[in-house]
Design a protein around this motif. Structure first.
Motif, PDB file in Angstrom:
ATOM      1  N   UNK A 184      40.773 -60.741  16.545  1.00 58.51           N
ATOM      2  CA  UNK A 184      41.362 -61.643  15.722  1.00 58.51           C
ATOM      3  C   UNK A 184      42.528 -60.753  14.816  1.00 58.51           C
ATOM      4  N   UNK A 185      43.511 -61.925  15.006  1.00 62.67           N
ATOM      5  CA  UNK A 185      44.526 -62.033  13.587  1.00 62.67           C
ATOM      6  C   UNK A 185      44.362 -62.538  12.878  1.00 62.67           C
ATOM      7  N   UNK A 186      45.118 -62.289  11.224  1.00 56.37           N
ATOM      8  CA  UNK A 186      44.711 -63.264  10.108  1.00 56.37           C
ATOM      9  C   UNK A 186      43.508 -63.452   9.957  1.00 56.37           C
ATOM     10  N   UNK A 187      42.226 -62.554  10.440  1.00 55.64           N
ATOM     11  CA  UNK A 187      40.836 -62.601   9.451  1.00 55.64           C
ATOM     12  C   UNK A 187      40.889 -61.640   8.616  1.00 55.64           C
ATOM     13  N   UNK A 188      39.671 -62.128   6.870  1.00 56.53           N
ATOM     14  CA  UNK A 188      39.767 -61.488   6.182  1.00 56.53           C
ATOM     15  C   UNK A 188      38.399 -60.804   6.442  1.00 56.53           C
ATOM     16  N   UNK A 189      38.221 -59.415   5.955  1.00 61.11           N
ATOM     17  CA  UNK A 189      36.726 -58.624   6.002  1.00 61.11           C
ATOM     18  C   UNK A 189      36.211 -59.049   4.742  1.00 61.11           C
ATOM     19  N   UNK A 190      35.350 -59.908   3.898  1.00 63.60           N
ATOM     20  CA  UNK A 190      35.632 -60.669   2.816  1.00 63.60           C
ATOM     21  C   UNK A 190      33.659 -59.994   1.715  1.00 63.60           C
ATOM     22  N   UNK A 191      33.398 -59.029   2.600  1.00 63.14           N
ATOM     23  CA  UNK A 191      31.378 -58.603   2.426  1.00 63.14           C
ATOM     24  C   UNK A 191      31.141 -57.950   3.431  1.00 63.14           C
ATOM     25  N   UNK A 192      30.064 -57.292   2.926  1.00 64.90           N
ATOM     26  CA  UNK A 192      29.814 -56.052   3.908  1.00 64.90           C
ATOM     27  C   UNK A 192      28.461 -56.624   3.245  1.00 64.90           C
ATOM     28  N   UNK A 193      27.447 -56.437   4.217  1.00 65.66           N
ATOM     29  CA  UNK A 193      25.910 -56.185   3.511  1.00 65.66           C
ATOM     30  C   UNK A 193      24.912 -55.898   4.683  1.00 65.66           C
ATOM     31  N   UNK A 194      24.027 -54.703   3.994  1.00 70.07           N
ATOM     32  CA  UNK A 194      22.993 -54.000   4.919  1.00 70.07           C
ATOM     33  C   UNK A 194      21.852 -53.824   4.623  1.00 70.07           C
ATOM     34  N   UNK A 195      20.619 -54.167   5.299  1.00 71.25           N
ATOM     35  CA  UNK A 195      19.398 -54.541   4.673  1.00 71.25           C
ATOM     36  C   UNK A 195      19.129 -53.670   3.839  1.00 71.25           C
ATOM     37  N   UNK A 204      25.192 -56.925   8.423  1.00 69.10           N
ATOM     38  CA  UNK A 204      26.530 -57.898   8.387  1.00 69.10           C
ATOM     39  C   UNK A 204      28.089 -57.470   8.464  1.00 69.10           C
ATOM     40  N   UNK A 205      29.368 -58.321   8.154  1.00 70.07           N
ATOM     41  CA  UNK A 205      29.969 -58.173   7.940  1.00 70.07           C
ATOM     42  C   UNK A 205      30.601 -59.865   7.772  1.00 70.07           C
ATOM     43  N   UNK A 206      31.118 -60.454   6.096  1.00 71.67           N
ATOM     44  CA  UNK A 206      31.822 -61.598   6.293  1.00 71.67           C
ATOM     45  C   UNK A 206      32.756 -61.746   6.290  1.00 71.67           C
ATOM     46  N   UNK A 207      32.935 -62.740   7.294  1.00 73.32           N
ATOM     47  CA  UNK A 207      34.766 -62.476   7.715  1.00 73.32           C
ATOM     48  C   UNK A 207      35.178 -64.033   7.101  1.00 73.32           C
ATOM     49  N   UNK A 208      36.231 -64.210   7.382  1.00 79.46           N
ATOM     50  CA  UNK A 208      37.413 -65.983   6.624  1.00 79.46           C
ATOM     51  C   UNK A 208      38.640 -65.597   7.173  1.00 79.46           C
ATOM     52  N   UNK A 209      39.428 -66.826   7.950  1.00 77.56           N
ATOM     53  CA  UNK A 209      39.928 -67.324   8.931  1.00 77.56           C
ATOM     54  C   UNK A 209      40.503 -68.051   8.247  1.00 77.56           C
ATOM     55  N   UNK A 210      41.901 -69.115   8.826  1.00 82.20           N
ATOM     56  CA  UNK A 210      42.285 -69.494   8.036  1.00 82.20           C
ATOM     57  C   UNK A 210      41.861 -71.184   7.386  1.00 82.20           C
ATOM     58  N   UNK A 211      40.162 -71.138   8.468  1.00 81.32           N
ATOM     59  CA  UNK A 211      39.839 -72.342   8.228  1.00 81.32           C
ATOM     60  C   UNK A 211      38.229 -72.560   9.012  1.00 81.32           C
ATOM     61  N   UNK A 212      38.205 -70.852   8.640  1.00 80.19           N
ATOM     62  CA  UNK A 212      36.579 -71.011   8.338  1.00 80.19           C
ATOM     63  C   UNK A 212      36.075 -69.788   7.701  1.00 80.19           C
ATOM     64  N   UNK A 213      34.965 -69.566   7.588  1.00 82.26           N
ATOM     65  CA  UNK A 213      34.432 -68.403   7.054  1.00 82.26           C
ATOM     66  C   UNK A 213      32.734 -68.054   8.093  1.00 82.26           C
ATOM     67  N   UNK A 214      32.645 -67.280   8.069  1.00 85.69           N
ATOM     68  CA  UNK A 214      31.278 -67.137   8.978  1.00 85.69           C
ATOM     69  C   UNK A 214      30.701 -65.575   9.029  1.00 85.69           C
ATOM     70  N   UNK A 215      29.538 -65.268   9.268  1.00 83.63           N
ATOM     71  CA  UNK A 215      28.615 -63.930   9.480  1.00 83.63           C
ATOM     72  C   UNK A 215      28.626 -63.119  10.863  1.00 83.63           C
ATOM     73  N   UNK A 216      29.652 -62.064  10.859  1.00 86.11           N
ATOM     74  CA  UNK A 216      29.208 -61.511  12.259  1.00 86.11           C
ATOM     75  C   UNK A 216      28.509 -60.205  12.438  1.00 86.11           C
TER      76      UNK A 216
END
Length: 190
Positions: A18-29, A40-52
């Motif tokens: 995924x090009x143009x995606x920013x990792x904005x946060x990293x969360x571990x238990x 989990x890693x928080x990701x954001x693209x041009x039009x949405x943000x999600x956790x993976x």
């Protein structure tokens, strides 16, 4: 993607590229995050943000060229090592012919040898320290390619010509000055 065959190869192996995606946060238990089903890693693209979720995470953030300000450093013909590499290797779009490389560490030597291997004349590798930090083996590679190392020199000014840089003025450790004719000054620092 066509300019970077490794991305295409990764996608063919099943990697979700995924090009143009920013990792904005990293969360571990832990004590404050007990409810996470997995790291989990928080990701954001041009039009949405999600956790993976992930089992293992590699952050390959890349690199950027380190700038060194001296008179004329902001004119055409002064380029960073990553920029020169992209122009020579990735895009085959470099018009220069005679290069001076600033920095004699691993990045500087690799850059000088790459430029030499592409048929460019490397007028000099310039090192501010009194001697290069490179290993004897790496310095021998430069010597075999007939690329001189100017230790104890610092850039004073990149002098302009008709199309950009025409020469680089260097201050020597003994107080003297040396001018090296070139059309490109490559900053291979850091």
């Amino acid at each position: 993607v066509a300019a970077n065959p490794a991305l295409e190869a990764a996608a063919e192996l099943g990697v979700d590229v995924r090009l143009g995606v920013t990792a904005w946060g990293l969360y571990v238990g832990g004590p404050a995050l007990r409810g996470l089903p997995a790291p989990m890693v928080g990701l954001a693209g041009a039009d949405r943000s999600w956790m993976c979720g992930f089992d293992r995470l590699i952050l390959a953030t890349g690199a950027r060229d380190v700038a060194l300000a001296f008179s004329g450093w902001d004119q055409p013909g002064v380029v960073g090592a990553n920029g020169l590499h992209a122009l020579l290797q990735r895009y085959d779009a470099f018009a220069g012919q005679r290069v001076v490389v600033l920095g004699s560490g691993e990045l500087g030597i690799t850059t000088a040898l790459m430029a030499h291997g592409r048929g460019l004349e490397v007028a000099a590798v310039v090192e501010a320290l009194d001697r290069s930090p490179a290993s004897a083996e790496r310095l021998a590679e430069l010597a075999a390619a007939r690329i001189p190392v100017l230790a104890g020199h610092t850039p004073r000014r990149a002098e302009s010509g008709r199309d950009g840089v025409a020469r680089l003025g260097l201050a020597a450790g003994d107080g003297g000055e040396v001018a090296v004719a070139c059309d490109t000054v490559c900053l291979a620092l850091g």
